[in-house]
Design an enzyme around this catalytic site. Structure first.
Site, PDB file in Angstrom:
ATOM      1  N   GLY A  29       0.833  -1.199   0.000  1.00  6.33           N
ATOM      2  CA  GLY A  29       0.000   0.000   0.000  1.00  6.33           C
ATOM      3  C   GLY A  29       0.866   1.247   0.000  1.00  6.33           C
ATOM      4  CG  MET A  33       4.057  11.478   4.490  1.00  5.24           C
ATOM      5  SD  MET A  33       5.028  12.921   3.970  1.00  5.24           S
ATOM      6  CE  MET A  33       3.724  14.148   3.854  1.00  5.24           C
ATOM      7  CG  ASP A 144      -2.843   9.679  12.677  1.00  6.17           C
ATOM      8  OD1 ASP A 144      -3.947  10.272  12.677  1.00  6.17           O
ATOM      9  OD2 ASP A 144      -2.354   9.148  11.661  1.00  6.17           O
TER      10      ASP A 144
END
Length: 344
Positions: A29, A33, A144
């Site tokens: 994937g 970034m 996050d």
């Protein structure tokens, strides 16, 4: 989005053949970034290897952040995370190898099979509270926590992707006016006082993750990240659909004032005595068995590829919440290699 460049050994290739001594066998994937690859160690351990996009490898600030991510991930016990096996943040293309963890993300599980049952939700709550306790004990704030960063395994949930985490003793701070995170799962202080973000922000994110797991949507819901940011700061959460026995605890996690939120240890205490009705998580009926190592899937859209594939999508700057606005952005997807993801 410009097309990804060719594979090979060139430093600018977006699909390099190696990271350090690890041959990259498949693309798991990608996001804004970097790209995540499947690889193997000399002993045969299956690894998920993050390789930074070439354009960010030239950015000293990004290198500092990546170095911090590696340090943060290494500080946390592997009981609740994907352990770091190897890394080189100083390479021409910085990379980090973690143990490949089979299992769907919470985001995929809810999308494909709907909200979790109450017993599963209770077990998820306890598992993520344990994970946060471990992360915070290591002196790290994740910053996050969201459904795509939670892997569901037969040994409990695993928290992944420490890309914007921050050790409490770090001197690397967020720039003024530049907020980094995923708005539906960010705490009010991440929009208002980003330099003061502490462990309580992870507890707020936990509350949002639990609402998503229980209902299929977050407590603050909009197509616009700016409207969501406004709601997080000013509005009360929507807990419709959260099981009655967990709703008060979730509401405490979503308190606007960080001091009013429970600690992970307090969350665990609130769940006592433990519920044995929820067995270890077994990925639901739509999960297909993993293919023999290195074999092509041959599948098409909608075929699930279980495993650890961080999305790298938390780095879109978000302006402080003042008034609702419109607009959203999406990161690039990795679309070639023998293995790919249908959703990041």
């Amino acid at each position: 989005m410009p097309p990804l460049r060719d594979t090979g050994a060139d430093r600018n290739a977006e699909q390099p053949e190696y990271a350090g001594g690890y041959r990259l066998q498949a693309c798991l994937g990608a996001g804004g970034m970097g790209v995540v690859h499947l690889a193997a160690s000399a002993s045969g351990l299956r690894l998920a290897v993050k390789v930074v996009h070439a354009r960010y490898a030239e950015d000293p600030e990004f290198r500092a952040r990546f170095r911090q991510e590696v340090a943060a991930a290494r500080r946390v016990s592997g009981a609740f995370t994907a352990p770091v096996v190897d890394a080189d943040p100083d390479a021409v293309r910085p990379w980090m190898a973690t143990l490949y963890v089979p299992g769907p993300t919470l985001a995929d599980q809810v999308k494909r099979n709907g909200p979790l049952a109450p017993a599963e939700l209770r077990r998820l709550t306890a598992g993520l509270a344990e994970a946060l306790r471990d992360i915070h004990r290591a002196g790290v704030v994740h910053r996050d926590l969201k459904p795509s960063n939670v892997l569901l395994t037969d040994t409990g949930p695993k928290v992944i992707d420490f890309g914007i985490s921050r050790p409490v003793d770090s001197d690397l701070h967020t720039e003024t006016g530049k907020l980094i995170g995923s708005p539906p799962f960010m705490a009010p202080e991440q929009f208002q006082r980003p330099r003061e973000v502490g462990p309580a922000a992870d507890v707020f994110a936990l509350g949002s993750v639990l609402v998503h797991a229980a209902t299929g949507h977050g407590p603050f819901d909009s197509d616009s990240p700016y409207i969501v940011a406004y709601q997080v700061v000013h509005d009360e959460p929507d807990l419709t659909g959260v099981p009655a026995e967990l709703a008060p605890l979730v509401a405490r996690c979503l308190a606007k004032d960080p001091g009013d939120r429970p600690t992970p240890a307090q969350i665990m205490s609130a769940l006592l005595p433990p519920s044995y009705a929820a067995e270890a998580f077994i990925p639901a009926q739509r999960r297909r068995p993993a293919l023999p190592y290195g074999e092509e899937s041959g599948g098409g859209p909608g075929r699930e590829k279980p495993g650890h594939a961080p999305a790298w999508d938390a780095d879109t700057p978000v302006r402080p919440a003042a008034r609702p606005e419109s607009g959203r952005a999406a990161g690039p997807l990795c679309r070639h290699g023998p293995l790919h993801l249908d959703r990041l």
